[in-house]
Design a protein around this motif. Structure first.
Motif, short mmCIF file in Angstrom:
data_model
loop_
_atom_site.label_atom_id
_atom_site.label_comp_id
_atom_site.label_asym_id
_atom_site.label_seq_id
_atom_site.Cartn_x
_atom_site.Cartn_y
_atom_site.Cartn_z
N ASP A 97 25.81 64.18 -19.31
CA ASP A 97 26.73 64.56 -20.39
C ASP A 97 25.99 64.22 -21.69
O ASP A 97 25.66 63.06 -21.92
N THR B 214 25.19 64.05 -25.83
CA THR B 214 25.66 63.97 -27.21
C THR B 214 24.43 64.18 -28.09
O THR B 214 23.42 63.50 -27.89
N SER C 15 27.15 60.95 -14.92
CA SER C 15 28.49 60.85 -14.34
C SER C 15 28.52 59.92 -13.13
O SER C 15 29.59 59.56 -12.66
N LYS D 17 27.23 68.63 -19.10
CA LYS D 17 28.28 68.72 -20.11
C LYS D 17 27.64 68.51 -21.47
O LYS D 17 26.68 67.75 -21.60
N ASN D 18 28.14 69.20 -22.45
CA ASN D 18 27.68 69.01 -23.81
C ASN D 18 28.90 68.59 -24.62
O ASN D 18 29.65 69.39 -25.12
N SER D 19 29.09 67.27 -24.68
CA SER D 19 30.33 66.78 -25.26
C SER D 19 30.36 66.93 -26.77
O SER D 19 31.41 67.12 -27.35
N PHE D 20 29.19 66.79 -27.39
CA PHE D 20 29.23 66.64 -28.84
C PHE D 20 27.89 67.03 -29.43
O PHE D 20 26.86 66.53 -29.02
N LYS E 107 30.66 55.47 -26.24
CA LYS E 107 31.86 55.60 -25.42
C LYS E 107 33.10 55.13 -26.15
O LYS E 107 34.20 55.20 -25.63
#
Ligand SMILES: [Zn+2]
Length: 332
Positions: free
Chosen positions: A169, A171, A190, A247-250, A291
């Motif tokens: 994931d 950021t 994850s 995932k590309n959260s931000f 986090k």
């Protein structure tokens, strides 16, 4: 379903025909040596079906990105699973998304990692290798062929993406100053079985006079890249063609967030001290990790020592009467 000399199919839909046809090579001609390696049959058949879209064979390539999107959506529901199936008594797990779809995504990422030429040449050599024909293969046989065609060592890649569980994931924070673009990439995984997923990441950079893609390959979480770059930038897009199961959260520009706040931070990125530019006199400074856990707080300090922090992306928050604002910063 495959039987000696023929496929049985309930319909003649293009996807099903492509899947069963792919098994004539990957499954029938060369067969996985154990159920743990079932992806060598089903991941291949799933990926080759998707390639009929990518290469406009029977299917239209405009849907290829949709397929990758569906795969991601399904696989994000399994943050603690690997393509390698350790438990061969778990029939549902064996014939499930982590064999078919994560196996297919593993091939897609291998293609990205080694490039089209080495990928397809390596697979052709693997399929034509007479030591496996009408016999058995395991994942190391495939790895060997791809290593020879690409001249890369793929040990770490298979350790992360084949045996390792889950997905990363990301950021990403970027900032542009004069002739330099700096990009910091933080990765969380994850599942604890993988500390860090190794893979190059494409970033598309769009501005008034440019539209270009650069590829960055971080070696540790929180790595900052400084790139000579003169053109002005409107936005940066993470992996626009979905090469990576991640995932590309931000992703955001530090400047954009800073402009929404009443204080400024400099220098950012920094390796030792952060200065806070504010008119406030009575305030509290809080530092959070990525986090959102509070790791430090202090009162009325306009110069913050960050030498003890690990390289990563953090948030600095200022709290005062009727005010609570935060800006991300990078510790290099
Ligand atoms: Zn199949």
């Amino acid at each position: 379903m495959e039987h000696p000399t023929m496929s049985f199919m309930g319909n003649y839909g293009g996807e099903l025909v492509a899947h069963e046809l792919a098994h004539q090579w990957f499954g029938n001609k060369i067969t996985c040596s154990s159920w743990t390696e079932l992806w060598l049959n089903e991941g291949f058949a799933s990926y080759i079906t998707a390639l009929t879209y990518d290469f406009n064979v029977v299917h239209d390539s405009i849907y290829f990105q949709n397929i990758l999107g569906f795969w991601k959506r399904d696989l994000f529901q399994y943050p603690n699973e690997s393509v390698f199936r350790a438990d061969t008594t778990d029939i549902r797990g064996l014939f499930g998304p982590n064999t078919y779809l994560k196996g297919a995504y593993l091939l897609h990422m291998l293609r990205w990692k080694v490039g089209d030429d080495a990928f397809f040449r390596g697979l052709k050599n693997y399929a034509e290798d007479t030591t496996y024909a009408y016999g058995f293969v395991d994942t190391d046989d495939l790895k060997g062929h791809l290593e020879r065609s690409s001249r890369m060592d793929l040990t770490e890649f298979f350790k992360d993406w084949y045996y390792g569980k889950g997905f990363p994931d990301y950021t990403t924070l970027w900032t542009k100053e004069a002739d330099e673009l700096s990009i910091t990439i933080q990765q969380q995984t994850s599942d604890p079985s993988v500390y860090f997923f190794d893979i190059p990441i494409p970033y598309q950079i769009v501005g008034p006079s440019i539209d270009t893609t650069i590829i960055l390959e971080p070696r540790f979480p929180g790595q900052t890249f400084r790139i000579p770059f003169t053109a002005s930038i409107d936005s940066i897009i993470f992996d626009p063609d979905q090469w990576i199961l991640a995932k590309n959260s931000f992703i955001t520009s530090i400047d954009e967030i800073e402009n929404q706040n009443s204080f400024k931070l400099y220098p950012n990125p920094s390796s030792d001290f952060l200065n806070i530019d504010t008119d406030l006199i009575d305030f509290e400074v809080r530092i959070y990790d990525i986090k959102g856990s509070l790791i430090d707080s202090r009162a009325n300090s306009k110069r913050i020592d960050i030498q003890e922090l690990k390289p990563s992306i953090y948030w600095l928050e200022i709290r005062a009467k009727n005010m609570q604002e935060r800006i991300p910063f990078v510790k290099e």
